[in-house]
Design an enzyme around this catalytic site. Sequence first.
Site, short mmCIF file in Angstrom:
data_model
loop_
_atom_site.label_atom_id
_atom_site.label_comp_id
_atom_site.label_asym_id
_atom_site.label_seq_id
_atom_site.Cartn_x
_atom_site.Cartn_y
_atom_site.Cartn_z
CG HIS A 143 -1.76 1.19 1.40
ND1 HIS A 143 -3.03 1.30 0.86
CD2 HIS A 143 -1.52 2.38 2.04
CE1 HIS A 143 -3.53 2.49 1.16
NE2 HIS A 143 -2.65 3.15 1.87
CD GLU A 144 1.99 3.47 3.64
OE1 GLU A 144 2.25 4.57 3.12
OE2 GLU A 144 0.96 3.27 4.33
CG HIS A 147 0.18 6.03 -0.70
ND1 HIS A 147 -0.95 6.61 -1.26
CD2 HIS A 147 -0.22 5.49 0.48
CE1 HIS A 147 -1.98 6.41 -0.45
NE2 HIS A 147 -1.57 5.74 0.61
CD GLU A 218 -4.82 6.30 2.26
OE1 GLU A 218 -4.67 5.08 2.51
OE2 GLU A 218 -3.87 7.10 2.27
#
Length: 316
Positions: A143-144, A147, A218
């Site tokens: 997930h990071e 980003h 997100e």
Amino acid sequence: MNRPNPVSARHATYNRLQSVLLVTVLLGLCALAGYLLFGDTGIWVALGAGALALILEPAAAGRLTLALYGARPLAPEQAPQLWQMLTTLARRAQLPTTPALYYVPSPLINAFAVGRRTSSAIAVTGGLLQALDAHEIFGVLAHETAHIAHGDLRVMGLADSISRLTSLFALTAQIGLVLSLPAVFLGEVAINWLALLVLALSPQLALLAQLGLSRVREFDADRAAAELTGDPHALASALARIERTQRGWRAWLMPGWGNPEPSWLRTHPPTEERIARLLELSMHSPMHAWTAQPLASLPAWQLPSHARWRPGGIWR
């Protein structure tokens, strides 16, 4: 060759359209506030500030964030499997370099990314390493990484700078009004009350657009994390565990305490909705799930015995 995922493609298109719309709204609000206050010059100030934020914001904000959280660099020999995960994800995301890994000595369950594609870092807290298993940590790191790969840090930095400039325009107008009150009472100055109302409301509208943009990014990072891991259940399981842990005993004493604010006032979407979207993606075949052994090689991280609360909600 992986087959295209129609659900993922639909979510990606929807998220991109929302992001473009929200950034346009933010720029429009800022330019309008600048125009009402300074005329054409205000528009150029707003556009110039946006361009400057795109260039400078990620690097400067990243260093400051890591320093505020007391983050320590994690060398590959200290956490080899974490580095193996991160290297794998960086390669799949086609990042030019693997993000640096940092450790935050905090009991909070958290992870965050800073920087830009060419120079980035991901920080994980001691609470996260203790609460999640390898399968779930892989999903969080994905997930990071998403980003970083999607430039979300730059986009959100731009949004924050524009929102702050809009607030500055509004504050300047309010100060000008206060200073002009004697002249207004004497009838020497005419006030454009409609313009003043727009200026007064612009920071709140900009904040709502900024929060909406954050929620969209997100969702997009969740979708990309599922593609990077090939296993949407990894992140879904991590989100569910984090939600349970953070609510703790207060969840059954005061049901609903964790999300008292309306959804449009949150920086993140409701966890239930994020998990539902991930489970929708999981109906398709995994692409390349994590198959390594559990994180037995991780050191037994010890939280500081003198942990204390600091201004800003930072544990040290």
